[in-house]
Design a protein around this motif. Structure first.
Motif, PDB file in Angstrom:
ATOM      1  N   ASN A 708      35.045  41.115  40.377  1.00  0.00           N
ATOM      2  CA  ASN A 708      35.079  40.136  41.459  1.00  0.00           C
ATOM      3  C   ASN A 708      36.342  39.273  41.435  1.00  0.00           C
ATOM      4  N   GLY A 709      37.359  39.739  40.716  1.00  0.00           N
ATOM      5  CA  GLY A 709      38.617  39.020  40.667  1.00  0.00           C
ATOM      6  C   GLY A 709      39.795  39.914  40.998  1.00  0.00           C
ATOM      7  N   GLY A 710      39.788  41.099  40.369  1.00  0.00           N
ATOM      8  CA  GLY A 710      40.862  42.044  40.616  1.00  0.00           C
ATOM      9  C   GLY A 710      41.744  42.221  39.400  1.00  0.00           C
ATOM     10  N   PRO A 711      42.906  42.870  39.562  1.00  0.00           N
ATOM     11  CA  PRO A 711      43.838  43.077  38.447  1.00  0.00           C
ATOM     12  C   PRO A 711      44.237  41.745  37.818  1.00  0.00           C
ATOM     13  N   VAL A 712      44.313  41.695  36.501  1.00  0.00           N
ATOM     14  CA  VAL A 712      44.622  40.421  35.848  1.00  0.00           C
ATOM     15  C   VAL A 712      46.021  39.929  36.211  1.00  0.00           C
TER      16      VAL A 712
END
Length: 803
Positions: A708-712
Motif C-alpha cells: 500500500n505504499g509502493g517501491p521504497v
C-alpha cells in the motif's frame, strides 16, 4: 532445583465435539459452533463494516475465522489455527515429569517406593514426613536400653538437633545467597563487583537484606507487608549492593545468578498489562477509571492518544501528569512479591515507544514510563523474577489497534510512511537492546519482544521477516552472540500461525516465537464453563509441541480465562459485545446476558472450578506462557472489577486460579508434550549465530517495496544523521560512614563500537504525518538536486564486548 511434580493424575476424556460451521459470512447471523475457538486474528476480508472505518484501517482485532472448509482435513483453515494431531508420549510420561510421579497413576507404578525430594509432595513423602513406620521398625529390631540415665541421651539429642538446625539454615543460604555465579558468568560477576566497590553491610548494621516466607518487607516509602511465598522463594535487596542477583522466585526456579534453561525450565508468567501502556484492548478494561472520566469530553478517550489529549486539557486535575500517578499506584513492589508468591517466575511488561521520546504532534507523556520500567527491574531483581520486555506500541502503529497508541490505520511496514516508521522503530529497538544487554540488567531482562502483534497479513510475511532480521542484527550487535550475552529475541507470529515460521533463521542465536491464543473473540456460546475443560488441549497443544521441536523456543505471550467477549470495554469503548449481539461492526446474534460471565461475586463453586480447569488446561497446552493480565482495576462507576476472567490476582483471591501453576502438568492427557532440551544453537550454545550468508542475503534490508505504499525509492525515508536518544540508567546512592558514592549503573550503551547515528528526516525532503493512513507519497520527495539514497542494510559482524 526441584523437578515439576504433577499432583493431579492424567485425566481421561472424550474430546468435545467440534461443530462444523456452515459456509457463509461469519459476520452474519450464522449460529456459532459451541466452542468456536482460535487465535486473536484478523478476518480474511473487510466486509459489513460501517462507513466510519478509516480508509486503510486494518481488519478489526479478534474477528478470526475458525471454519472447517474441508472436514477431511486435520487442521483448521485459518490464519493461526493449529492442527490437532495427537502424538505420544503423554505429559505424565515425559522425562521432565517422571522425576516425581504420582504413584496413583498406573503408568507410573514402577516408581512407587522410590525416593522423592519434593517437600510439597506429602503423598509420596509420607514416610519422610510422618516417620511412624520407620520408628516402629526400629523399635522392633532393638531392645530398649536398661539402667542407663536419660540425661546424657537428652543432652546428646539436643546437641545433635542444634547441629541439624545449623546445617538446615547455613546450607540453603550458602547455595542461594553466598555461592557466586558459575564460571560462565564470572565476567558479569566481576563487573558487578566493580560497580559496587563499597561494603555491602556496615559494622553493627541490623538492616535485613534477605528473607523468605513470613519475613517482613519494608518498601522505600516506609510501608510494610509480610512476604508470603510457600514455594521456597527468597527475596534479596541491599541498597549498598543494588545489582546483586541472589534472589530466587521459587525453589524450582533458578536464582537470578544462575542460568535459566529455556526449553527445560518452564516459564510461568503474567503480563503487567495496563500499566505503562494504557489502551484498549489492554487498559481501558484493565484500568477503566482512567478512561471513564473522559467519556463526555472532546476528544472522547478511546486510546492513549485521545486520553493524553483529554488529560492535557484537564489542567485542574493535574493535566497529563495524571498518567504518572497511574504509573505510581497501579503496579507496586508488593505486586512483584505477590507474583513470586503465586508460583510465577516471569513478568511480561508492555513498553511504548514514548518511554524513549516523542516527536512533533505526538501527545503522549514522554520519557516517563521508562522511569517506572527501571523500578520494575529493581523489584523483579529483589524477588527473583525475570522480565520479558515487550515493545508494545510503535510510531505510526504496527496494527491500527488501540493498544498501539492510536486507533486507526497501520503505518509500520505498510502505507506511504511504512518504511520511515519502521526505521524509527528499529532505532528504538537498538536503544533498548543496548541498555538491557549490560551486565547490570541482562540477568533480569532476559527476553525482548521486539514488536507486539504486527499485522503480518497486511505487511506481507516477507517484509515482516526482513524487519525481524534487522531487529535481530540490532540486538546482537548490542549484546554479542552466545549464552548470557543479552536477551532472547521474541518474534510475534504476526497472526500468520506458528507453522509459517518453522524454517525462519536457522542457527540464529536465541530467538523465540510468540503467539497470543484467545477463544473469546470469535463465535460465542452459552455453553457452561465446565464444557471448556479440555478445549485448550485439543486446540493448542499440538501446535506448540510441533513448534518447540521444529522452530525452537515458543511461548504464549498472552492468553486469558475468557471464553466470551463479556466485560466492560473488552472490545473497546462503546463497541459492545458479540455475546449480547451489540458488537460493531457487523451483525451478531444475541447469545445471552453477560452478567453470567461478569458478576463474579455470585459465582458458585461449579463456575469457579470450571474456570480453574480451563486455566490448568491452557497452562499445560501452552507450556511456556504469560497470562493476560495480572490485575484489573475497579470501575469508578461500579466500584468493582468488571472483567473478572482476565485478572490472575482476582482469581487467586477468590478461588478460580491455581495457587500453584505446576499442578497444570498432565491436564492435557496424551498430547505428546514436547521433551527438552532445545538444540544447542537455540539456547546460545554451539553453532549459535552462525547464520548462512545466503540466508542473511535473502533478508536484506530494506525490502524493495512496501504494501500500500509502493517501491521504497518513492517513499519517504529517514537518514542516520541524528543524535541517538540513549536511555538513562537508574541512580543508586551508597552511604558508608561519612562518604557518599554512586553505584555504577552502566551508561545505557553496551557496545561502544556501535556508533551509528539515529534515524531522522532530511531537511530538504518532504514527509507525511507518521499516522497518516492511506495517502499518496510526497512528489517530489526532495527539493532541488538533493541526493536521496535509501539506507543500506546494517548487518555487522559480531561486536567486541564492553569491558
Amino acid at each position: 532445583m526441584s523437578p515439576n511434580n504433577p499432583h493431579s493424575p492424567n485425566i481421561p476424556y472424550d474430546p468435545l465435539p467440534l461443530t462444523q460451521d456452515q459456509p457463509g459470512d461469519f459476520l452474519h447471523n450464522d449460529p456459532p459452533s459451541p466452542h468456536a475457538s482460535g487465535f486473536d486474528t484478523p478476518p480474511v476480508e473487510m466486509t459489513h463494516f460501517s462507513d466510519s472505518v478509516p480508509s486503510g484501517a486494518p481488519n478489526p482485532r479478534f474477528l478470526g475465522r475458525a471454519l472447517y472448509d474441508d472436514p477431511s482435513m486435520n487442521f483448521r483453515d485459518s490464519y493461526a489455527s493449529q492442527n490437532t494431531f495427537q502424538t505420544a508420549p503423554s505429559a505424565a510420561n515425559s522425562s521432565v515429569y517422571a522425576l516425581n510421579p504420582d504413584r496413583a497413576t498406573p503408568t507410573q507404578a514402577e516408581f512407587a517406593g522410590t525416593y522423592h525430594d519434593d517437600p510439597r509432595d506429602t503423598e509420596n513423602n509420607a514416610a519422610a514426613t510422618s516417620g511412624s513406620n520407620y520408628l516402629a521398625e526400629k523399635r522392633s529390631a532393638y531392645a530398649a536400653p536398661r539402667n542407663k540415665s536419660k540425661r546424657g541421651l537428652i543432652i546428646g539429642a539436643a546437641i545433635f538437633a542444634a547441629v541439624i538446625v545449623l546445617v538446615a539454615v547455613i546450607v540453603p543460604i550458602y547455595f542461594t545467597v553466598i555461592k557466586p555465579k558459575s564460571s560462565t558468568d564470572s565476567a558479569a560477576a566481576a563487573s558487578s563487583a566493580a560497580a559496587n566497590p563499597t561494603s555491602t553491610a556496615q559494622p553493627g548494621s541490623t538492616n535485613v537484606v534477605t528473607g523468605g516466607d513470613g519475613s517482613k518487607i519494608t518498601t522505600e516509602d516506609g510501608t510494610t507487608f509480610t512476604y508470603s511465598n510457600p514455594f521456597g522463594g527468597t527475596w534479596y535487596w541491599d541498597p549498598k549492593d543494588p545489582f546483586n542477583n541472589n534472589a530466587q522466585a521459587q525453589s524450582w526456579t533458578p536464582p537470578l545468578n544462575q542460568t535459566f534453561q529455556f526449553g527445560t525450565d518452564r516459564i510461568f508468567g503474567v503480563n503487567l498489562g495496563g500499566w505503562l501502556t494504557t489502551e484498549p484492548v489492554s487498559s481501558i478494561f484493565i484500568a477503566p477509571a482512567l478512561y471513564e472520566k473522559y467519556q463526555t469530553t472532546t476528544p472522547q478517550a478511546v486510546d492513549e492518544w485521545t486520553l493524553s489529549q483529554a488529560m492535557a486539557a484537564d489542567t485542574a486535575s493535574g493535566g497529563l501528569q495524571q498518567l504518572e500517578t497511574h504509573y505510581e499506584t497501579f503496579i507496586t513492589e508488593q505486586d512483584f512479591a505477590e507474583i513470586a508468591g503465586a508460583g510465577l517466575n516471569f513478568v511480561r511488561i508492555p513498553l511504548p515507544y514514548w518511554a524513549i521520546e516523542t516527536r512533533s504532534g505526538e501527545p503522549f507523556l514522554a520519557k516517563t514510563a521508562w522511569k517506572y520500567f527501571l523500578m520494575a527491574i529493581q523489584w523483579a531483581r529483589k524477588y527473583g523474577i525475570r522480565i520479558n520486555l515487550d515493545f508494545h506500541a510503535l510510531p505510526g502503529s504496527q496494527n491500527g489497534w488501540n493498544h498501539s497508541g492510536k486507533l486507526g490505520t497501520v503505518n509500520v511496514l505498510y502505507g506511504p510512511m511504512g518504511l520511515a516508521n519502521a526505521q524509527r522503530s528499529l532505532d528504538y529497538i537498538r536503544i533498548i537492546a543496548e541498555l538491557i544487554s549490560q551486565p547490570e540488567y541482562r540477568d533480569v531482562v532476559v527476553m525482548f519482544g521486539i514488536t507486539n502483534e504486527p499485522q503480518g497479513s497486511m505487511m506481507g510475511q516477507g517484509v515482516l521477516e526482513r524487519y525481524y532480521m534487522q531487529a535481530y542484527d540490532h540486538v546482537r550487535t548490542a549484546s554479542g552472540v552466545g549464552e548470557g550475552n543479552g536477551p532472547y529475541i521474541s518474534y510475534h507470529d504476526g497472526f500468520l500461525g506458528l507453522n509459517q515460521w518453522t524454517d525462519y533463521l536457522p542457527n540464529a542465536d536465541r530467538i523465540s516465537l510468540d503467539q497470543h491464543p484467545y477463544l473469546c473473540f470469535e463465535g460465542q456460546s452459552d455453553s457452561p464453563m465446565s464444557s471448556y475443560a479440555q478445549t485448550p488441549c485439543s486446540d493448542w497443544a499440538a501446535g506448540v509441541n510441533t513448534s518447540m521441536a521444529s522452530f525452537g523456543m515458543t511461548t504464549a505471550g498472552e492468553f486469558s480465562n475468557a471464553v466470551t467477549d463479556c466485560g466492560l470495554w473488552v472490545n473497546g469503548v462503546g463497541l459492545g459485545t458479540r455475546y449480547e449481539g451489540t458488537y460493531t461492526p457487523g451483525t451478531w446474534p444475541v447469545v445471552g446476558n453477560c452478567s453470567t460471565w461478569t458478576d463474579w461475586q455470585t459465582w458458585d463453586s461449579t463456575m469457579k472450578t470450571g474456570i480453574e480447569q480451563f486455566a490448568l488446561a491452557s497452562m499445560d497446552a501452552l507450556q511456556n506462557w504469560f497470562f493476560w493480565t495480572w490485575k484489573i482495576g475497579n470501575s469508578s462507576v461500579s466500584g468493582v472489577v468488571e472483567s473478572p476472567q482476565w485478572s490472575y490476582q482476582l482469581g487467586l483471591q477468590n478461588g478460580w486460579m491455581p495457587t500453584d501453576p505446576r499442578t497444570a502438568a498432565g491436564t492435557c492427557a496424551d498430547q505428546g508434550l514436547y521433551s527438552p532440551p532445545l538444540k544447542a544453537w537455540q539456547t546460545g550454545g554451539a553453532g549459535a549465530g552462525q547464520i548462512a550468508a545466503s540466508v542473511t542475503a535473502s533478508y536484506a534490508w530494506p525490502p524493495a517495496s512496501i504494501s500500500n505504499g509502493g517501491p521504497v525509492s518513492s517513499l519517504p525515508s529517514y537518514t542516520p544523521t541524528g543524535t541517538v536518544a540513549t536511555l538513562p540508567p537508574p541512580t543508586f546512592t551508597i552511604t558508608s560512614g561519612s562518604s557518599v558514592t554512586t553505584a555504577n549503573a552502566g551508561d545505557g550503551w553496551q557496545n561502544p563500537s556501535d556508533t551509528a547515528s539515529g534515524m531522522v528526516g532530511i531537511a530538504t525532503c518532504s514527509y507525511l504525518n507518521p499516522w497518516i493512513g492511506d495517502a499518496a507519497p510526497p512528489s517530489p520527495l526532495c527539493s532541488g538536486a538533493t541526493a536521496r539514497a535509501v539506507p543500506r542494510s546494517l548487518f555487522t559482524a559480531a561486536p567486541a564486548r564492553r569491558s
